[in-house]
Design an enzyme around this catalytic site. Structure first.
Site, PDB file in Angstrom:
ATOM      1  N   TYR A 193      -0.901 142.026 -42.196  1.00  0.00           N
ATOM      2  CA  TYR A 193      -0.120 142.477 -41.367  1.00  0.00           C
ATOM      3  C   TYR A 193      -0.679 144.202 -41.784  1.00  0.00           C
ATOM      4  CZ  TYR A 193      -1.160 139.146 -37.963  1.00  0.00           C
ATOM      5  OH  TYR A 193      -1.553 138.179 -37.942  1.00  0.00           O
ATOM      6  N   HIS A 198      -3.988 139.254 -27.241  1.00  0.00           N
ATOM      7  CA  HIS A 198      -3.547 138.759 -28.609  1.00  0.00           C
ATOM      8  C   HIS A 198      -2.548 139.640 -29.618  1.00  0.00           C
ATOM      9  CE1 HIS A 198      -7.208 135.880 -29.305  1.00  0.00           C
ATOM     10  NE2 HIS A 198      -6.443 135.871 -28.579  1.00  0.00           N
ATOM     11  N   ASN A 257     -23.895 138.297 -28.886  1.00  0.00           N
ATOM     12  CA  ASN A 257     -23.693 138.410 -30.477  1.00  0.00           C
ATOM     13  C   ASN A 257     -24.424 138.315 -31.401  1.00  0.00           C
ATOM     14  OD1 ASN A 257     -20.656 137.384 -30.885  1.00  0.00           O
ATOM     15  ND2 ASN A 257     -21.962 135.616 -31.837  1.00  0.00           N
TER      16      ASN A 257
HETATM   17  C1  BV8 Z   1      -2.088 128.354 -27.605  1.00  0.00           C
HETATM   18  C2  BV8 Z   1      -3.839 137.248 -33.016  1.00  0.00           C
HETATM   19  C3  BV8 Z   1      -0.900 126.972 -27.003  1.00  0.00           C
HETATM   20  C4  BV8 Z   1      -4.061 137.306 -35.286  1.00  0.00           C
HETATM   21  C5  BV8 Z   1      -5.130 135.287 -32.997  1.00  0.00           C
HETATM   22  C6  BV8 Z   1      -2.493 123.231 -32.300  1.00  0.00           C
HETATM   23  C7  BV8 Z   1      -1.585 124.660 -31.935  1.00  0.00           C
HETATM   24  C8  BV8 Z   1      -1.169 125.161 -30.795  1.00  0.00           C
HETATM   25  C9  BV8 Z   1      -2.591 125.725 -30.948  1.00  0.00           C
HETATM   26  C10 BV8 Z   1      -3.741 125.251 -30.577  1.00  0.00           C
HETATM   27  C11 BV8 Z   1      -3.690 124.225 -31.970  1.00  0.00           C
HETATM   28  N1  BV8 Z   1      -5.448 123.998 -31.833  1.00  0.00           N
HETATM   29  C12 BV8 Z   1      -5.707 125.064 -31.409  1.00  0.00           C
HETATM   30  C13 BV8 Z   1      -5.291 125.330 -30.411  1.00  0.00           C
HETATM   31  C14 BV8 Z   1      -4.923 126.009 -30.038  1.00  0.00           C
HETATM   32  C15 BV8 Z   1      -5.683 128.093 -30.482  1.00  0.00           C
HETATM   33  C16 BV8 Z   1      -6.822 127.716 -30.848  1.00  0.00           C
HETATM   34  O1  BV8 Z   1      -7.422 127.982 -30.503  1.00  0.00           O
HETATM   35  N2  BV8 Z   1      -7.056 127.340 -32.041  1.00  0.00           N
HETATM   36  C17 BV8 Z   1      -8.591 127.213 -32.754  1.00  0.00           C
HETATM   37  C18 BV8 Z   1      -8.830 128.060 -33.670  1.00  0.00           C
HETATM   38  C19 BV8 Z   1      -8.971 126.103 -32.476  1.00  0.00           C
HETATM   39  N3  BV8 Z   1      -5.577 128.841 -29.350  1.00  0.00           N
HETATM   40  C20 BV8 Z   1      -3.658 129.466 -29.849  1.00  0.00           C
HETATM   41  O2  BV8 Z   1      -3.105 128.870 -30.421  1.00  0.00           O
HETATM   42  C21 BV8 Z   1      -3.888 130.325 -28.800  1.00  0.00           C
HETATM   43  N4  BV8 Z   1      -2.652 130.088 -28.193  1.00  0.00           N
HETATM   44  O3  BV8 Z   1      -3.111 128.083 -27.135  1.00  0.00           O
HETATM   45  O4  BV8 Z   1      -0.680 128.015 -27.475  1.00  0.00           O
HETATM   46  C22 BV8 Z   1       0.269 127.351 -26.428  1.00  0.00           C
HETATM   47  C23 BV8 Z   1       0.530 127.587 -24.589  1.00  0.00           C
HETATM   48  C24 BV8 Z   1       1.777 127.539 -24.440  1.00  0.00           C
HETATM   49  C25 BV8 Z   1       2.667 127.628 -25.104  1.00  0.00           C
HETATM   50  C26 BV8 Z   1       2.443 127.977 -25.993  1.00  0.00           C
HETATM   51  C27 BV8 Z   1       2.072 127.189 -26.560  1.00  0.00           C
HETATM   52  C28 BV8 Z   1      -3.579 131.384 -29.815  1.00  0.00           C
HETATM   53  C29 BV8 Z   1      -4.601 132.436 -29.831  1.00  0.00           C
HETATM   54  C30 BV8 Z   1      -4.458 133.713 -30.873  1.00  0.00           C
HETATM   55  C31 BV8 Z   1      -4.502 133.795 -31.971  1.00  0.00           C
HETATM   56  N5  BV8 Z   1      -4.461 134.647 -32.309  1.00  0.00           N
HETATM   57  N6  BV8 Z   1      -5.786 137.099 -33.139  1.00  0.00           N
HETATM   58  C32 BV8 Z   1      -4.591 138.477 -35.838  1.00  0.00           C
HETATM   59  O5  BV8 Z   1      -5.164 138.746 -35.613  1.00  0.00           O
HETATM   60  O6  BV8 Z   1      -4.043 138.147 -36.676  1.00  0.00           O
HETATM   61  S1  BV8 Z   1      -6.623 134.859 -32.691  1.00  0.00           S
HETATM   62  C33 BV8 Z   1      -8.197 135.768 -34.164  1.00  0.00           C
HETATM   63  O7  BV8 Z   1      -9.019 134.913 -33.970  1.00  0.00           O
HETATM   64  C34 BV8 Z   1      -8.304 136.769 -33.570  1.00  0.00           C
HETATM   65  O8  BV8 Z   1      -7.789 137.545 -32.174  1.00  0.00           O
HETATM   66  C35 BV8 Z   1     -10.158 137.131 -33.199  1.00  0.00           C
HETATM   67  O9  BV8 Z   1      -9.885 137.821 -32.160  1.00  0.00           O
HETATM   68  C36 BV8 Z   1     -10.133 136.434 -32.527  1.00  0.00           C
HETATM   69  C37 BV8 Z   1     -11.149 134.983 -32.324  1.00  0.00           C
HETATM   70  O10 BV8 Z   1     -11.846 134.773 -33.163  1.00  0.00           O
HETATM   71  P1  BV8 Z   1     -13.910 136.382 -33.018  1.00  0.00           P
HETATM   72  O11 BV8 Z   1     -13.229 137.850 -32.290  1.00  0.00           O
HETATM   73  O12 BV8 Z   1     -14.527 135.632 -32.401  1.00  0.00           O
HETATM   74  O13 BV8 Z   1     -14.185 136.728 -34.135  1.00  0.00           O
HETATM   75  P2  BV8 Z   1     -14.943 135.570 -35.304  1.00  0.00           P
HETATM   76  O14 BV8 Z   1     -15.171 136.384 -37.304  1.00  0.00           O
HETATM   77  O15 BV8 Z   1     -14.805 134.119 -34.834  1.00  0.00           O
HETATM   78  O16 BV8 Z   1     -16.505 136.116 -33.944  1.00  0.00           O
HETATM   79  C38 BV8 Z   1     -17.092 137.351 -34.558  1.00  0.00           C
HETATM   80  C39 BV8 Z   1     -18.209 137.128 -34.055  1.00  0.00           C
HETATM   81  O17 BV8 Z   1     -18.870 137.799 -34.131  1.00  0.00           O
HETATM   82  C40 BV8 Z   1     -19.229 136.354 -34.902  1.00  0.00           C
HETATM   83  O18 BV8 Z   1     -20.197 135.223 -34.265  1.00  0.00           O
HETATM   84  C41 BV8 Z   1     -20.489 137.139 -35.167  1.00  0.00           C
HETATM   85  O19 BV8 Z   1     -21.740 136.248 -35.446  1.00  0.00           O
HETATM   86  C42 BV8 Z   1     -20.122 138.327 -34.316  1.00  0.00           C
HETATM   87  N7  BV8 Z   1     -20.704 139.455 -34.632  1.00  0.00           N
HETATM   88  C43 BV8 Z   1     -20.281 139.914 -36.622  1.00  0.00           C
HETATM   89  N8  BV8 Z   1     -20.745 141.255 -36.263  1.00  0.00           N
HETATM   90  C44 BV8 Z   1     -20.826 142.195 -34.975  1.00  0.00           C
HETATM   91  C45 BV8 Z   1     -21.119 140.578 -33.902  1.00  0.00           C
HETATM   92  N9  BV8 Z   1     -21.406 140.452 -32.788  1.00  0.00           N
HETATM   93  C46 BV8 Z   1     -22.399 141.425 -31.800  1.00  0.00           C
HETATM   94  N10 BV8 Z   1     -22.253 142.655 -32.885  1.00  0.00           N
HETATM   95  C47 BV8 Z   1     -21.519 142.188 -34.445  1.00  0.00           C
HETATM   96  N11 BV8 Z   1     -22.094 143.240 -35.321  1.00  0.00           N
END
Ligand code: BV8
Ligand code: ZN
Length: 242
Positions: A61, A114, A213
């Protein structure tokens, strides 16, 4: 490019992801290969990761704070702040980003789903999260002045629940009956839940859904409209507001 017209009977919910900050110089999550120093981000950005090696997490971080500090909002952030000025309470912005650039751009009707990179809280006591722009020196784990517990970034890690109040704020906006709903996701791969499910909620409520996107995210098919492009270039001309 097809454009979106927002009249007086319409409200707009926007969800942004890391893609909207790419043109400001902040790397996206999956742009690389989802790794940081060969650790999967999901591992470092997790309570388990923090328990296991808090100084590794603080290095992650602190590096992101140092990287994001000089970055400025781009025309995409500014366009969304302009939409809010014109729409008032018919606009809401929910962001997955933690870089704070929407607030710098002037967005106020903003839900930071987040958390925020420049805010720190105690992992043990209930003291208020506080602004903290410090990139801590290698190997340190800052401690709470009140209880001696380890300080942590005020960020929602993988496996942690989002703040109920934030989800309610989005839910109420989606559920309003007074106007027609348009939902737009910008710069997100739609990989992370529960934010990735907002589009389904919007469609169930009869809302019109848009994805802007750079590449066809794997969830593009879930949207009525898909505009491919860089948000800094697309957003300023995409929306006309009556
Ligand atoms: C929850 C902070 C449940 C961190 C982030 C097992 C256990 C528990 C939960 C889970 C599990 N398995 C799955 C889950 C659910 C999990 C999840 O979804 N996992 C995924 C990986 C499958 N979710 C969670 O854990 C959430 N909590 O479910 O809790 C619960 C409920 C009750 C009680 C207890 C527990 C928490 C999710 C939050 C995680 N924290 N961020 C940090 O930042 O350090 S998420 C992290 O990913 C960021 O916030 C980021 O924003 C986010 C999503 O990614 P994107 O923003 O979409 O970024 P990415 O790079 O993927 O995509 C960018 C896009 O932009 C691309 O498509 C690209 O083409 C495009 N792009 C690029 N340039 C441009 C552009 N578009 C336009 N213009 C451009 N110039
Ligand atoms: Zn404390």
């Amino acid at each position: 490019m097809e454009t979106l017209r927002i009249d007086k009977e319409t409200r707009l919910l926007v969800l942004t992801g890391a893609g909207v900050s790419a043109e400001s110089g902040i790397p996206t999550f999956r742009g690389g290969n989802g790794l940081w120093e060969n650790h999967p981000v999901e591992k470092v950005a997790s309570p388990e990761g923090f328990r296991e090696d808090p100084s590794l997490v603080w290095r992650f971080y602190s590096q992101r704070r140092a990287g994001a500090a000089p970055c400025k909002p781009n025309p995409g952030h500014l366009a969304m702040a302009e939409w809010e000025r014109k729409l008032g309470d018919r606009f809401l912005l929910a962001t997955q980003n933690v870089d704070g650039l929407h607030r710098v751009a002037g967005s106020q009707r903003l839900v930071e789903l987040h958390g925020n990179l420049f805010t720190t809280r105690c992992s043990r006591c209930e003291r208020e999260p506080f602004e903290d722009r410090l990139a801590y020196p290698e190997g340190t784990v800052p401690l709470c002045g009140q209880c001696g517990g380890k300080l942590r970034p005020h960020i929602v890690w993988f496996g942690e629940a989002l703040d109920e109040r934030d989800l309610l704020r989005v839910g109420y906006f989606l559920d309003r009956k007074d106007t027609r709903l348009v939902f737009m996701a910008v710069g997100t791969s739609g990989a992370v839940w529960p934010a990735a499910g907002f589009v389904d909620g919007a469609r169930e409520l009869g809302g019109e859904t848009w994805l802007v996107n750079a590449d066809p995210a794997d969830n593009a098919h879930r949207f009525h409209h898909f505009v491919q492009g860089r948000s800094g270039e697309v957003l300023p001309a995409l929306v006309t507001i009556d």
